[in-house]
Design a protein around this motif. Structure first.
Motif, PDB file in Angstrom:
ATOM      1  N   TYR A 652       0.683  -1.239  -0.001  1.00 17.35           N
ATOM      2  CA  TYR A 652      -0.082  -0.200  -0.103  1.00 17.35           C
ATOM      3  C   TYR A 652       0.877   1.336   0.038  1.00 17.35           C
ATOM      4  O   TYR A 652       1.992   1.345   0.848  1.00 17.35           O
ATOM      5  CB  TYR A 652      -0.876   0.062   1.253  1.00 17.35           C
ATOM      6  CG  TYR A 652      -2.095  -0.937   1.248  1.00 17.35           C
ATOM      7  CD1 TYR A 652      -3.422  -0.611   0.601  1.00 17.35           C
ATOM      8  CD2 TYR A 652      -1.927  -2.159   1.704  1.00 17.35           C
ATOM      9  CE1 TYR A 652      -4.449  -1.566   0.664  1.00 17.35           C
ATOM     10  CE2 TYR A 652      -2.974  -3.157   1.621  1.00 17.35           C
ATOM     11  CZ  TYR A 652      -4.245  -2.734   1.059  1.00 17.35           C
ATOM     12  OH  TYR A 652      -5.080  -3.648   1.295  1.00 17.35           O
ATOM     13  N   ILE A 654       0.938   5.105   1.120  1.00 22.14           N
ATOM     14  CA  ILE A 654       0.180   5.900   2.228  1.00 22.14           C
ATOM     15  C   ILE A 654       0.886   7.286   1.821  1.00 22.14           C
ATOM     16  O   ILE A 654       1.801   7.694   2.156  1.00 22.14           O
ATOM     17  CB  ILE A 654       0.171   5.452   3.533  1.00 22.14           C
ATOM     18  CG1 ILE A 654      -0.378   4.205   3.639  1.00 22.14           C
ATOM     19  CG2 ILE A 654      -0.324   6.276   4.448  1.00 22.14           C
ATOM     20  CD1 ILE A 654      -0.057   3.166   4.739  1.00 22.14           C
ATOM     21  N   ILE A 736      -4.737   6.335   0.688  1.00 20.32           N
ATOM     22  CA  ILE A 736      -4.513   4.970   0.834  1.00 20.32           C
ATOM     23  C   ILE A 736      -4.364   4.344  -0.741  1.00 20.32           C
ATOM     24  O   ILE A 736      -5.733   4.550  -1.256  1.00 20.32           O
ATOM     25  CB  ILE A 736      -4.929   4.037   1.955  1.00 20.32           C
ATOM     26  CG1 ILE A 736      -4.859   4.679   3.237  1.00 20.32           C
ATOM     27  CG2 ILE A 736      -4.530   2.630   1.558  1.00 20.32           C
ATOM     28  CD1 ILE A 736      -5.527   4.033   4.338  1.00 20.32           C
TER      29      ILE A 736
END
Length: 977
Positions: A652, A654, A736
């Protein structure tokens, strides 16, 4: 009567040159190719073919298709299965069937004793009778008497198959409206799937004597099916029931007779842009005393047997109706040589067009059938004026009843589209605006042939317009049909304890009245109290009658009473088609890395990893046993260099002003202090203080991080973070992005990993000082843009090389070429597991078992004491404050070094059975120590290191020595090298 006495000398859609022998209820019979079991039984003079669910009353065949409420059978032999409607079961040579709920046979059923105590077992009796002292004392006996077929002792010889498909338009039903819709959509070039549950296409046209464009209607059906077969954009599935219409137009289809011989059935999951439900309409029963006797049949079913299967369902018939459609059925019965003693019509006057359709047949207007006479077969009916007056008896062996038609709105309603009561048709009809699901033909209330054809074409054109297709120009064929009119009669006056509303579940008018007296006035409560509409037929012939009976007794309209929820399946589905033996992905497709083909070409054994990924478990060489392969791969990493496919690892990105603050909140340790280009290992907890996931996050910029998660928990972590941001911290600026599929990963690990990377060619300074452990660098590797992270999950020097998915095969090839002089070897998840256990690294599903917190796993160092808050902190503190003993992570070595301990085995005091202190989380053959060793969660484990524990197994006890849970490089010098 003998078998030949019931079969017509000519006609029907059967092949008389192909006789088929079959066995039913212990007796041998003969039918023909094209018969169903039901038509073959009627042709052999079998009238008593079933026993009812609760009272074990004699029952016969009442329908001709999926609406059949009475005769359910279970098959023996190679085709063993249960609860099959005899009307939908195509006859095959050697077929052996038995009626369900009848022992030893339907002719002599011991359970018929229930008829003698019928007054003692009304609706809901079990709720009252078996409350004391405990329902569970009676439950086994009640379930044994539940009246359905047992599961086959052995599965049939064959397999079930699952397929996925997409369509612009899916059409459920190949009757006149469905075929017309398919022709219009197919001619426009749309991708069309036409699925029909019948043995052959045509729907109601197979059973009625109608014409289209001046020729027999079946000629039009033949031409339509041929045209559809010639269109490459149309898939026609016959004997394929559309049984569920779910969210976002996910349509479930069970294909019962695929062309492949080894396939017993096929389950289709179809995503359709538009769905048209052309599912027809279902004829209702009439409700009077004795309306369930063998010989009582739906008028449309009687019409079907004489026209489609050339079978007389009786010698002398009475037709009882409240609508026009039964007059055409009466005429067809008379034409087939059945003496029609009378048409009993509750209406007065009877429309002239109805009388004209059955010219010459006696009509008793304003009359009703009050009761039937007979035991195992109908002998006579009692007829009387509806308004009251003298009754008379009419001898007959067939009573054809028609209580009107209910459009089959089940699939339409499953899509959450609304339905509403229509007074003109006395039925519930689709009522919503046009959308992704539309009903057509009789399913939309178009009960006359010409109107049904026009409606099918119109619904197809509307769907095409929504999807951007130009509808074709095509003239509708002309068709004539008997006009339809009805005056509903929900129950004959005086109907009571032997007047059945739901034939399959033995629900009577008296049961409905009892439910109303006891306060169950909601139709949903009536359904559950009486079980009306809850059988395998889902109340197809009885639901609307139940609603009408309730409305009649409450002084309401059926629309005010409302309907119960139509749930899938629309028609019974075999368990094998849902969860049978099938290879490949069952519910969702597997996810593959860019190297899947390479792994398989190398002979890798492929495993399913979390989140549906397919990844290599190990790469066996010729003559190599499983353990030898795993040992070789693990030893290569410890002594040389290995490479594994890390593409499935969750990733991910961020980003945002509050990104660092967000990571501090969701992880137990501090991430905001990281400098750009560096990373940190962290634990993520749930609200209750237990471990959700672990991983490494790197800081790419002041407001940008990249987070890695476990493969199996990637989706759960993403949902967790999004929920926190949307509900708990909507004011934080954090974005995100799931980049799991945007970055593929080849991890090069082992003491020679740095040398291999340098041999591949890179502009990144690979020296330990310039590229230390837990840092990330962007550059080029083997000429490819890459992001390289120094992070290790094996305990050795490792480099995760992340590239675009399309570049991974080239990167992998470069690594294998450059690494050849160093002995590089691909490794799978099995060796990876060994390496992790030797190093004492935790694994989700093993040490992280849903009960452990970081302290239990010896990871207090990752719990930042100075942080004022993080997700799960308070829960952990409360749990630790209790002082109760906890299961803690320890290592162990069996006293016998060659003894493997099964994962999950319990640890007990002295190996006794009365208590469990913990369990084995992992046990591997260690290439470092040359013996079996493992990890366990054990009560007060850390305080017991240096002592012994006992693993209890069915065959004895294994004694183990407890030790710290790190067996290799405890100071981490090798991974930092």
């Amino acid at each position: 009567m003998g078998g030949n006495g019931w079969r017509l000398a000519e006609g029907g859609r059967i092949d008389r040159s192909r006789p088929l022998r079959f066995r039913f209820d212990g007796r041998d019979h003969v039918g023909f190719h094209g018969d169903t079991l039901a038509s073959a039984l009627l042709a052999n003079g079998v009238r008593l073919s079933a026993r009812s669910f609760k009272y074990h009353r004699p029952r016969g065949i009442m329908g001709a298709g999926v609406e059949e409420p009475a005769t359910l059978v279970h098959l023996a032999g190679e085709l063993a299965s249960g609860n099959r409607p005899a009307t939908t079961l195509r006859l095959s040579d050697g077929l052996e069937a038995w009626p369900v709920n009848a022992w030893p046979s339907a002719r002599l059923d011991i359970g018929a004793v229930n008829q003698m105590i019928a007054r003692l077992i009304p609706a809901g009796f079990y709720y009252k009778t078996f409350k004391w002292p405990d329902w569970h004392l009676y439950e086994p006996a009640i379930r044994r008497a539940a009246g359905l077929a047992p599961a086959p002792a052995t599965p049939p010889d064959g397999a079930w198959e699952a397929r996925h498909a997409h369509a612009d338009i899916l059409i459920a039903g190949a009757g006149p409206a469905g075929l017309m819709a398919a022709l219009v959509a197919g001619r426009a070039g749309a991708r069309v799937i036409l699925a029909d549950e019948g043995i052959e296409a045509g729907g109601s046209l197979l059973t009625r004597r109608l014409s289209i464009a001046g020729a027999p209607a079946l000629d039009w059906v033949t031409a339509a099916v041929a045209e559809l077969a010639a269109l490459p954009n149309v898939m026609h599935l016959q004997d394929a029931a559309v049984w569920a219409c779910r969210e976002h137009n996910l349509v479930m289809v069970e294909e019962r007779a695929p062309s492949r011989p080894a396939i017993l059935g096929r389950s289709w999951r179809v995503r359709a842009g538009r769905v048209i439900t052309a599912t027809g309409a279902i004829e209702r029963l009439m409700v009077f005393e004795g309306n369930d006797q063998p010989g009582v049949m739906l008028a449309s079913a009687a019409q079907a047997y004489v026209n489609r299967w050339a079978v007389r369902p009786g010698r002398r018939a009475v037709v009882f109706t409240n609508n026009d459609s039964a007059y055409a059925a009466a005429a067809d019965l008379a034409r087939a040589g059945v003496e029609v003693a009378a048409i009993v019509d509750s209406r007065d006057p009877v429309p002239e067009h109805a009388r004209a359709a059955s010219a010459g047949l006696p009509v008793l207007a304003g009359h009703v059938v009050r009761s039937t006479q007979g035991g195992r077969a109908l002998r006579a009916v009692t007829v009387a004026p509806l308004a009251g007056g003298g009754a008379r008896r009419i001898d007959c062996d067939l009573l054809a009843v028609s209580g009107g038609w209910s459009p089959a709105v089940h699939l339409y309603s499953q899509s959450r589209a609304p339905i509403a009561w229509d007074d003109r048709l006395a039925a519930f009809l689709p009522a919503g605006p046009a959308g992704p699901v539309a009903a057509a033909g009789a399913a939309d209330g178009a009960l006359e042939l010409g109107v049904a054809l026009a409606d099918g074409a119109a619904k197809a054109r509307a769907a095409l317009a929504d999807l951007g297709f130009a509808p074709p120009d095509a003239a509708l064929p002309e068709a004539e049909d008997l006009p339809y009119g009805i005056t509903p009669l929900w129950t004959v006056p005086g109907a009571g304890a032997k007047a059945f509303l739901d034939i399959q579940n033995d629900v009577t008018v008296a049961d409905i009245e009892l439910a109303l007296r006891e306060g169950y006035s909601s139709i949903e409560h009536v359904k559950r109290y009486t079980t009306g509409g809850m059988g395998l037929d889902q109340g197809k012939t009885g639901n609307v009658n139940i609603i009408g009976a309730v409305a009649e007794r409450l002084g309401k309209t059926p629309g005010e009473v409302g309907v119960t929820t139509f749930r899938p399946p629309w028609t019974p589905v075999e368990f094998g088609a849902i969860a049978g033996r099938r290879s490949g992905p069952v519910v969702l497709p597997y996810r593959h890395t860019p190297l899947t083909d390479w792994h398989m070409d190398q002979g890798a054994v492929i495993y399913e990893a979390g989140a549906r990924w397919r990844r290599p478990g190990y790469y066996p060489r010729l003559g190599e046993a499983f353990q030898d392969t795993v040992n070789r791969e693990a030893r290569t990493v410890r002594e040389g260099v290995g490479i594994y496919d890390g593409a499935p690892l969750g990733k991910y990105e961020i980003k945002g002003r509050d990104a660092a603050r967000f990571l501090d909140w969701i992880y137990t340790n501090v991430f905001s202090s990281l400098t750009v280009g560096n990373g940190r290992y962290g634990l993520m907890l749930t609200d209750d203080g237990l471990i959700l996931d672990d991983g490494v996050s790197f800081r790419l910029a002041e407001d940008r991080f990249v987070m890695s998660t476990s493969t199996g928990n990637a989706d759960a972590v993403g949902q967790h973070m999004e929920k926190l941001l949307q509900i708990e911290r909507p004011d934080w600026q954090v974005m995100i992005t799931n980049v799991t599929s945007q970055w593929a990963n080849a991890t090069i690990c082992g003491p020679k990993a740095r040398a291999v990377l340098q041999a591949m060619g890179t502009d990144i300074d690979m020296s330990p000082a310039a590229f230390p452990f837990m840092s990330v660098r962007d550059g080029r590797v083997a000429g490819l843009p890459a992001r390289v992270a120094r992070v290790s999950f094996t305990g050795e020097l490792s480099f995760e090389v992340n590239v675009r998915p399309r570049d991974l095969p080239a990167l992998w090839a470069a690594a294998m070429t450059a690494g050849a002089p160093f002995g590089i070897t691909p490794i799978g998840s099995e060796a990876n597991h060994v390496l992790r256990v030797e190093k004492g690294f935790l694994s989700l599903g093993h040490e992280v078992d849903g009960t452990a917190d970081p302290h239990d796993l010896g990871m207090s160092w990752v719990m930042a004491a100075a942080k004022p808050d993080f997700i799960g902190k308070r829960s952990v503190d409360l749990r630790r404050a209790s002082g109760r003993p906890r299961r803690e992570l320890v290592g162990f070595r069996p006293l016998d070094p060659d003894r493997q301990v099964p994962e999950g085995a319990p640890l007990t005091p002295g190996g006794r059975t009365e208590a469990t202190e913990g369990f084995v989380t992992a046990c591997v053959w260690s290439v470092v120590e040359g013996r079996w060793l493992g990890l366990a969660l054990l009560q007060d484990g850390r305080a017991r290191i240096g002592t012994r524990a006992h693993v209890r197994l069915p065959g004895g006890v294994i004694e183990v020595e407890l030790c710290p849970p790190v067996f290799h490089d405890p100071k981490g010098e090798r991974l930092r090298s």
